[in-house]
Design a protein around this motif. Structure first.
Motif, PDB file in Angstrom:
ATOM      1  N   ILE B 146      42.780  -6.546  -5.477  1.00  0.00           N
ATOM      2  CA  ILE B 146      42.337  -7.581  -6.785  1.00  0.00           C
ATOM      3  C   ILE B 146      43.449  -7.834  -7.584  1.00  0.00           C
ATOM      4  O   ILE B 146      43.647  -9.135  -7.746  1.00  0.00           O
ATOM      5  N   GLU B 147      44.024  -6.939  -8.274  1.00  0.00           N
ATOM      6  CA  GLU B 147      45.365  -7.314  -9.179  1.00  0.00           C
ATOM      7  C   GLU B 147      46.264  -8.202  -8.487  1.00  0.00           C
ATOM      8  O   GLU B 147      46.641  -9.214  -9.077  1.00  0.00           O
ATOM      9  N   SER B 148      46.454  -7.883  -7.176  1.00  0.00           N
ATOM     10  CA  SER B 148      47.903  -8.469  -6.620  1.00  0.00           C
ATOM     11  C   SER B 148      47.422  -9.919  -5.986  1.00  0.00           C
ATOM     12  O   SER B 148      48.434 -10.739  -5.825  1.00  0.00           O
ATOM     13  N   GLY B 149      46.075  -9.979  -5.827  1.00  0.00           N
ATOM     14  CA  GLY B 149      45.739 -11.255  -5.277  1.00  0.00           C
ATOM     15  C   GLY B 149      45.476 -11.355  -3.726  1.00  0.00           C
ATOM     16  O   GLY B 149      45.261 -12.331  -3.174  1.00  0.00           O
ATOM     17  N   ILE B 150      45.589 -10.171  -3.128  1.00  0.00           N
ATOM     18  CA  ILE B 150      45.394  -9.985  -1.587  1.00  0.00           C
ATOM     19  C   ILE B 150      44.171  -9.922  -1.170  1.00  0.00           C
ATOM     20  O   ILE B 150      43.323  -9.790  -2.031  1.00  0.00           O
ATOM     21  N   ARG B 151      43.867 -10.285  -0.024  1.00  0.00           N
ATOM     22  CA  ARG B 151      42.439 -10.023   0.347  1.00  0.00           C
ATOM     23  C   ARG B 151      42.474  -8.635   1.418  1.00  0.00           C
ATOM     24  O   ARG B 151      43.409  -8.398   1.955  1.00  0.00           O
ATOM     25  N   ALA B 152      41.313  -7.961   1.217  1.00  0.00           N
ATOM     26  CA  ALA B 152      41.649  -6.558   2.139  1.00  0.00           C
ATOM     27  C   ALA B 152      40.037  -6.301   2.522  1.00  0.00           C
ATOM     28  O   ALA B 152      38.780  -6.601   1.688  1.00  0.00           O
ATOM     29  N   ASP B 153      40.050  -5.726   3.445  1.00  0.00           N
ATOM     30  CA  ASP B 153      38.652  -4.898   4.211  1.00  0.00           C
ATOM     31  C   ASP B 153      39.298  -3.543   4.018  1.00  0.00           C
ATOM     32  O   ASP B 153      40.088  -3.009   4.607  1.00  0.00           O
ATOM     33  N   ALA B 392      58.519 -20.043  19.101  1.00  0.00           N
ATOM     34  CA  ALA B 392      59.537 -19.077  19.666  1.00  0.00           C
ATOM     35  C   ALA B 392      59.995 -18.333  18.276  1.00  0.00           C
ATOM     36  O   ALA B 392      60.533 -17.276  18.050  1.00  0.00           O
ATOM     37  N   ALA B 393      60.508 -19.321  17.196  1.00  0.00           N
ATOM     38  CA  ALA B 393      61.126 -18.625  15.915  1.00  0.00           C
ATOM     39  C   ALA B 393      59.911 -17.968  15.276  1.00  0.00           C
ATOM     40  O   ALA B 393      60.564 -16.745  14.997  1.00  0.00           O
ATOM     41  N   LEU B 394      58.735 -18.092  15.087  1.00  0.00           N
ATOM     42  CA  LEU B 394      57.753 -17.369  14.692  1.00  0.00           C
ATOM     43  C   LEU B 394      57.671 -16.027  15.523  1.00  0.00           C
ATOM     44  O   LEU B 394      57.540 -15.031  14.534  1.00  0.00           O
ATOM     45  N   VAL B 395      57.616 -16.191  16.653  1.00  0.00           N
ATOM     46  CA  VAL B 395      57.510 -14.806  17.328  1.00  0.00           C
ATOM     47  C   VAL B 395      58.784 -13.856  17.482  1.00  0.00           C
ATOM     48  O   VAL B 395      58.742 -12.715  17.215  1.00  0.00           O
ATOM     49  N   TYR B 396      59.920 -14.518  17.661  1.00  0.00           N
ATOM     50  CA  TYR B 396      61.336 -13.820  18.060  1.00  0.00           C
ATOM     51  C   TYR B 396      62.444 -13.939  17.145  1.00  0.00           C
ATOM     52  O   TYR B 396      63.225 -13.212  17.269  1.00  0.00           O
ATOM     53  N   SER B 397      62.475 -14.660  16.140  1.00  0.00           N
ATOM     54  CA  SER B 397      63.751 -14.845  15.295  1.00  0.00           C
ATOM     55  C   SER B 397      63.265 -14.795  13.822  1.00  0.00           C
ATOM     56  O   SER B 397      64.181 -14.368  12.877  1.00  0.00           O
ATOM     57  N   VAL B 398      61.987 -15.116  13.412  1.00  0.00           N
ATOM     58  CA  VAL B 398      61.947 -15.250  11.837  1.00  0.00           C
ATOM     59  C   VAL B 398      61.629 -13.709  11.140  1.00  0.00           C
ATOM     60  O   VAL B 398      61.585 -12.686  11.781  1.00  0.00           O
ATOM     61  N   ARG B 399      62.459 -13.523  10.025  1.00  0.00           N
ATOM     62  CA  ARG B 399      62.314 -12.608   9.239  1.00  0.00           C
ATOM     63  C   ARG B 399      61.162 -12.820   8.085  1.00  0.00           C
ATOM     64  O   ARG B 399      60.943 -13.870   7.818  1.00  0.00           O
ATOM     65  N   ALA B 400      60.712 -11.629   7.697  1.00  0.00           N
ATOM     66  CA  ALA B 400      59.742 -11.592   6.586  1.00  0.00           C
ATOM     67  C   ALA B 400      60.503 -11.996   5.473  1.00  0.00           C
ATOM     68  O   ALA B 400      59.648 -12.915   4.655  1.00  0.00           O
ATOM     69  N   SER B 401      61.767 -12.294   5.086  1.00  0.00           N
ATOM     70  CA  SER B 401      62.391 -12.791   4.138  1.00  0.00           C
ATOM     71  C   SER B 401      62.582 -14.339   4.320  1.00  0.00           C
ATOM     72  O   SER B 401      62.681 -15.155   3.282  1.00  0.00           O
ATOM     73  N   ASP B 402      62.001 -14.821   5.277  1.00  0.00           N
ATOM     74  CA  ASP B 402      61.721 -16.497   5.624  1.00  0.00           C
ATOM     75  C   ASP B 402      60.621 -16.889   4.881  1.00  0.00           C
ATOM     76  O   ASP B 402      60.494 -18.138   4.757  1.00  0.00           O
ATOM     77  N   VAL B 403      59.700 -16.091   4.411  1.00  0.00           N
ATOM     78  CA  VAL B 403      58.365 -16.561   3.614  1.00  0.00           C
ATOM     79  C   VAL B 403      58.850 -17.010   2.180  1.00  0.00           C
ATOM     80  O   VAL B 403      59.197 -16.134   1.516  1.00  0.00           O
ATOM     81  N   VAL B 404      58.566 -17.966   1.856  1.00  0.00           N
ATOM     82  CA  VAL B 404      58.819 -18.529   0.524  1.00  0.00           C
ATOM     83  C   VAL B 404      57.800 -18.541  -0.413  1.00  0.00           C
ATOM     84  O   VAL B 404      57.828 -18.300  -1.536  1.00  0.00           O
ATOM     85  N   THR B 405      56.656 -19.125   0.229  1.00  0.00           N
ATOM     86  CA  THR B 405      55.464 -19.347  -0.850  1.00  0.00           C
ATOM     87  C   THR B 405      54.105 -18.993   0.037  1.00  0.00           C
ATOM     88  O   THR B 405      54.009 -19.190   1.337  1.00  0.00           O
ATOM     89  N   VAL B 406      53.232 -18.187  -0.771  1.00  0.00           N
ATOM     90  CA  VAL B 406      52.201 -17.699  -0.132  1.00  0.00           C
ATOM     91  C   VAL B 406      51.016 -18.138  -0.998  1.00  0.00           C
ATOM     92  O   VAL B 406      50.912 -17.888  -2.388  1.00  0.00           O
ATOM     93  N   LEU B 407      49.813 -18.410  -0.311  1.00  0.00           N
ATOM     94  CA  LEU B 407      48.482 -18.675  -0.965  1.00  0.00           C
ATOM     95  C   LEU B 407      47.433 -17.709  -0.524  1.00  0.00           C
ATOM     96  O   LEU B 407      47.449 -17.454   0.674  1.00  0.00           O
ATOM     97  N   VAL B 408      46.654 -16.997  -1.320  1.00  0.00           N
ATOM     98  CA  VAL B 408      45.478 -16.552  -0.810  1.00  0.00           C
ATOM     99  C   VAL B 408      44.280 -17.028  -1.526  1.00  0.00           C
ATOM    100  O   VAL B 408      44.358 -16.984  -2.781  1.00  0.00           O
TER     101      VAL B 408
END
Lengths: 452, 452
Positions: B146-153, B392-408
């Motif tokens: 709840i604090e972080s803003g993420i969704r969870a089950d 192909a980039a999403l499956v085979y070359s992207v890194r988590a560090s390529d994520v710049v902005t996130v909405l939940v």
């Protein structure tokens, strides 16, 4: 004389046998292209540093960072980054015959150089300080490597189908490149046992022995290839390499997933000069059936390195990813979670890959006298924390983006995650501008046909 | 009313069947927690935008970025990040009995909360917007989520060995959590078929049906477990789930690597309410022998999601890594490089994982009416270039560090690679301070013994 001091850094120590460890709070002294001393920061603060009177030209603050031997990509085709994502979801036959070999009709010196520059940028930013390459227009790759500051061993690729003149030209390129720059070495590059005749392999081996060169080639990539060789010629690809003198001359064998039990005693006889490169992401992606039998090869005394192969199949030149895949796929292959331990994996990735590059006395370990090829890694981001075991972080959680500073031969080539040697936006603009020309299938023809 | 506009962004479109595609130059309109419109930037520039008169509270420049459905970690034990790197190179028996279950004697509400905060930070920064958790002190995990803003089950874990009161308390926690926050759902969390008795599984299933809840548990993790179940009880773990009513109630089955051919018709009967989570890095690392039979499960109509399991074995909560490993290991498992295509992989990672989370109508696809859970990915770095195929980039070359902005749920929780909801340095300091307490093996005892 150039001096760099890396101050107060943790250092990964990889012994020849036994457990790797991390020594904390060390100073690394670099002079010209070499490491000259590594000693506790507490000692050097007391004035015991080598050349304490002369200040270093550059002091790198290593606080909170981990110094590891610069990574080695022990088998790749660097300019193939230009085809990244251009040949997906295909089995090996179609990958070669419907995509890659028709695409390679489009190769030109300029396109190869532009691709190699992009590849060098990708690798350096990820802490890869040496790559072992096998491709066409290798002189262009050398130019990119020299410009970028990376170290490379380059093998000009040839097929027998291209004719004797092309083979002679490839030999000549190897000779030319050998004396071009201290960071560049060159090997002979027959493509594979199934695309180069025994006669041409013999010629290559004779030349290698006469001129003191190594041979870098593909062999026994899959068990299907091994079976095809047995069916057609009555011998395995490794037996072909032996009878043509390639193993005696000294070889780096790419892949070797199809190496069989009967090949091991042969390889053992040449273990002082023959190595194997393992690129496991590729074996899974192409559904090749098996991965390199590293446990058996190590038992036979054969050094094994870690590589990415070309990005037209691996999609990255990320050696961290390749190292992780080696550990995971070897545990799976041997049905043994206690095999390919953290220490064995890191040893393979450092000493093993250095041997695969033919540079086992120059790189692969951080110690005085070695080349100053060093990557500084930041483990402070959430995905590595807390760090109960930094070796586990290096094998299983680190990302290429955690590399902050990189030295090759004593030169700071990446500083605070930025290339110092090339204009990255320009490299990217050039690559984007030419990318479409590499995947153009309208040209017709192919550089070769896959039918092992 | 809160409004966010993501301007001029590429959007990954994942249809129920067939090829995924990327639509370029789109505007995504978000109102409160939902996507209300996605339309070409060229149209909205002409004044056709919804509520064009009211300016958005925040405009995110999506130029050069690719919007993907926020990733879902469909099976994890988030607080186990506190043990990252603390249990390496062990087979499953020793991993449980010599490390993890003795370590878990040390769990306290505070330590779980600190771990969960770190886990939420790691996941959000990597574009993971939902996690499906199975652990102790789940109320603390809810607080962190709840604090972080993420969704969870969240499924509060229980063993039969802990006794009836502990099981009742776990049930009560599920009830409590169900109404705490719109982003939190809760499931019932029996640990596994081999640590919870048939009687307790029946009680759980009865409660699930009565209260309309799902059951999240481990089953058929390895073929050894399946064989042990057959030897001891004459039935497979999946048959246990059927006869105790768990499948009828609706279940998320973690792993399922030991699912056999005879289990498939059973699972097919409950495919409208039963899903499986696949975490392949773990299966290789623990040398578990097989990976989840996704092809057979999909043929039986069973939805499959992608997860990381806990970081005490996976070492990261990086769902990009898990997605890549799913594609690679499935191609290998089926000896078919043309199976588990880019599109099928992305569908599994989005629609499949949303179904595994029980949120198939809320998340997993970018379209009007869905929750605004969105990750913006930057493919401009050298390791993704050139981009011949963004899938192909999403499956085979992207890194988590390529994520710049996130909405939940319409909230910008990561902006320019920085968490907006938590103080990351504080999260890290807290985790480091308590890390040693979690791996302390001197306490004695264990929460459970592994003997399936």
């Amino acid at each position: 004389m150039s001096r760099v001091l890396i101050r107060n850094v943790s250092v990964l120590i990889v012994p020849e046998q036994g457990e790797c460890r991390v020594d904390e709070a060390q100073d690394i002294y670099v002079q010209d292209d070499r490491i000259v001393a590594i000693m506790p920061t507490s000692i050097t603060l007391d004035g015991g540093a080598p050349g304490a009177g002369e200040p270093a030209a550059e002091v790198v603050d290593g606080s909170g960072l981990l110094a590891v031997p610069g990574l080695v990509n022990s088998h790749t085709h660097s300019p193939m980054v230009m085809m990244r994502g251009g040949a997906e979801d295909l089995a090996i036959e179609d990958w070669f015959n419907r995509r890659i070999w028709p695409m390679e009709v489009n190769l030109t010196p300029e396109r190869v150089r532009v691709g190699a520059r992009l590849a060098c940028a990708e690798m350096l930013l990820a802490g890869v300080t040496t790559f072992v390459d096998h491709y066409f227009h290798a002189d262009q790759i050398a130019a990119a490597a020299i410009e970028s500051g990376i170290r490379a061993d380059l093998a000009p690729t040839f097929f027998s189908s291209a004719g004797e003149d092309a083979i002679d030209a490839a030999f000549e390129t190897t000779r030319d490149l050998s004396s071009r720059h201290p960071r560049i070495t060159a090997s002979l590059g027959p493509h594979a046992t199934y695309t180069v005749t025994d006669e041409d392999l013999r010629r290559t081996a004779d030349l290698a022995r006469a001129e003191g060169r190594r041979i870098h080639l593909h062999a026994a990539e899959t068990d299907d290839q091994t079976q095809a060789s047995l069916d057609k010629h009555g011998v395995t690809p490794i037996q072909v390499l032996e009878r043509t003198g390639v193993l005696e001359a000294g070889a780096l064998i790419a892949h070797g997933c199809g190496i069989r039990a009967e090949d091991l005693p042969i390889l053992e006889r040449y273990a002082d000069r023959t190595t194997v490169a393992c690129c496991p992401k590729v074996y899974l992606k192409l559904a090749m059936g098996e991965v390199t039998p590293i446990k058996a090869l190590r038992s036979a005394g054969v050094d094994v390195g870690v590589g990415t192969d070309g990005a037209a199949v691996h999609n990255t030149l990320d050696v961290w990813e390749a190292i992780r895949m080696v550990a995971l796929t070897q545990k799976q292959r041997e049905h043994d979670a206690e095999w390919m331990t953290l220490s064995d994996t890191l040893r393979l990735a450092t000493r093993g890959s250095a041997a695969a590059a033919g540079l086992e006395n120059q790189i692969g370990v951080l110690e005085p006298g070695r080349q100053a090829d060093i990557a500084l890694v930041d483990l402070s981001a959430p995905h590595n924390q807390p760090v109960h075991d930094p070796r586990a972080a290096l094998v299983y959680s680190v990302r290429a983006s955690d590399v902050v500073t990189v030295l090759v031969a004593g030169q700071v080539v990446v500083r605070d995650r930025q290339l110092t040697t090339m204009d990255l936006p320009e490299v990217l603009v050039d690559a984007k501008a030419l990318a479409h020309t590499l995947v153009d299938l309208s040209t017709g023809g192919a550089v070769q046909h896959y039918a092992p």
